[in-house]
Design an enzyme around this catalytic site. Structure first.
Site, PDB file in Angstrom:
ATOM      1  N   TYR A  58       6.008 -10.274   0.083  1.00  0.00           N
ATOM      2  CA  TYR A  58       5.339  -9.626  -0.715  1.00  0.00           C
ATOM      3  C   TYR A  58       4.907  -8.073  -0.179  1.00  0.00           C
ATOM      4  CZ  TYR A  58       1.091  -7.648  -2.510  1.00  0.00           C
ATOM      5  OH  TYR A  58      -0.031  -6.901  -3.017  1.00  0.00           O
ATOM      6  N   SER A  95      -0.431  -2.281  -1.117  1.00  0.00           N
ATOM      7  CA  SER A  95      -1.315  -3.098  -0.469  1.00  0.00           C
ATOM      8  C   SER A  95      -1.275  -2.974   1.348  1.00  0.00           C
ATOM      9  CB  SER A  95      -0.870  -4.589  -0.609  1.00  0.00           C
ATOM     10  OG  SER A  95      -1.351  -5.626  -0.009  1.00  0.00           O
ATOM     11  N   LYS A 109       6.075  -4.162  -1.391  1.00  0.00           N
ATOM     12  CA  LYS A 109       5.235  -2.883  -1.618  1.00  0.00           C
ATOM     13  C   LYS A 109       5.836  -1.853  -0.827  1.00  0.00           C
ATOM     14  CE  LYS A 109       2.080  -4.537  -4.339  1.00  0.00           C
ATOM     15  NZ  LYS A 109       1.934  -4.053  -5.827  1.00  0.00           N
TER      16      LYS A 109
END
Ligand code: WQD
Length: 332
Positions: free
Chosen positions: A141, A117, A145
């Site tokens: 988050y 991402s 990643k």
């Protein structure tokens, strides 16, 4: 090629399955259906209901289907929630990914395409953002990643598992042939929220700030069609198989749309009113995020083909129409 799509019943995963099937791959889906939907499954692809935290089940999947490659899209992705519940994101995103890498290593899988991402970058230091942009994630988050990308690099070095990490910008849209129509439940992203307001499932959209340094003051994002993303996954596998070199690539368009542009275009396409209220900025948001897709073009020969705002929104509206009867206030 025999390819396992882990998270293949999800919004992006099901589009990846569709693309791989279109190109003759043998596809096996592993999904816990926590956000993925049975309606997104294709009869041409084998399916096993399982969780990436269930190591015995994951190994049963690999033993049964013996995939040569993996697409790994199974993850939690709500940036805001990750700041409130980091433990949940550590477990599902990081531990789950390590379980997959260990199973891949045990079963001799040599290629993995990973759903990463743009959140790994944090706030833009320059625009558009290329792969050399500093990786300073501002939410947990995005950190998960980035951490998984580092595990991928170690497993490449130590276990010869080649990887392609695809850093998505803002995924949107639906299959132009209507083959995928499962809707995200309780969406946090702009476009599904705007669609819910258009279809009458939600009273209004909260526009998180209109005082950004953008043309209309609202946030600008690089929306990329899921079918363009899916094509990049297939091309990434082809590249891994052909060259055996691991790589990281940004997937975006380098053209942005603002929140108000999305709302206005949705009204035009749907013929429905989208009510909205301007509210405070959302913590962690930034004014503009745009991808520099030059490396994807040069290295993968990939570029977006259906990521114009009209296609993104019209295909999404068609998916909402398939799932809802639009609310039409009865005439007085
Ligand atoms: C887009 C714009 C909001 C909702 C996130 C993740 C990122 C990636 C994509 C997975 C922003 C505004 C939104 C709303 C609004 N996910 N907005 N009202 O934040 O760019 O990125 O999803 O990889 O990692 O962080 O996407 O759709 O949440 O927001 O005004 O109800 O819409 O402020 O400008 P974002 P988004």
């Amino acid at each position: 090629m025999k390819i396992a799509v882990i998270g293949g019943a999800g919004y992006i995963g099901s589009h990846v399955v569709c693309e791989l099937l279109d190109f003759g791959h043998e596809v096996f889906v592993y999904d816990n259906l926590s956000s993925g939907l049975r309606q997104n499954l294709f009869k041409e692809a084998s399916f096993m209901h399982g969780d990436i935290l269930d190591i015995p089940k994951l190994n049963e999947f690999f033993e049964e289907f013996k995939p040569e490659g993996i697409v790994h899209l199974a993850a939690l992705k709500a940036a805001g929630e990750s700041m409130l519940l980091p433990e949940k994101y550590s477990t599902h995103n990081i531990t789950g990914s390590l379980n997959i890498l260990n199973a891949a290593s045990k079963h001799g899988v040599k290629h993995i395409v990973f759903s990463s991402s743009a959140a790994v970058y944090g706030s833009p230091k320059y625009l558009p953002m290329d792969e050399k942009h500093p990786t300073e994630p501002e939410n947990y988050y995005g950190y998960t990643k980035l951490a998984i990308e580092q595990y991928l690099e170690w497993y490449k070095k130590l276990k010869n598992i080649n990887y392609a990490s695809l850093r998505y910008f803002n995924a949107a849209g639906y299959d132009t042939k209507g083959r995928v129509s499962g809707l995200e439940q309780n969406p946090a992203n702009l476009i599904p929220i705007v669609m819910e307001a258009a279809i009458g499932k939600r009273a209004f959209v909260s526009v998180f700030g209109n005082d950004y340094e953008t043309p209309d003051g609202t946030g600008v994002r690089d929306y990329i069609h899921v079918s363009d993303l899916a094509r990049a996954h297939r091309m990434a596998f082809d590249k891994l198989q052909k060259d055996g070199e691991s790589f990281i690539v940004n997937l975006g368009v380098n053209s942005g749309s603002s929140v108000l542009e999305v709302i206005e275009a949705t009204q035009r396409i749907s013929g429905k009113k989208v009510n909205y209220q301007i509210t405070d900025r959302r913590a962690g948001d930034t004014a503009t995020v745009l991808a520099n897709p030059a490396y994807a073009k040069d290295f993968l020969n990939w570029q977006a083909e259906c990521s114009d705002l009209n296609t993104l929104l019209s295909t999404t509206w068609q998916a909402y129409l398939k799932n809802f009867v639009p609310y039409t206030p009865c005439s007085k």
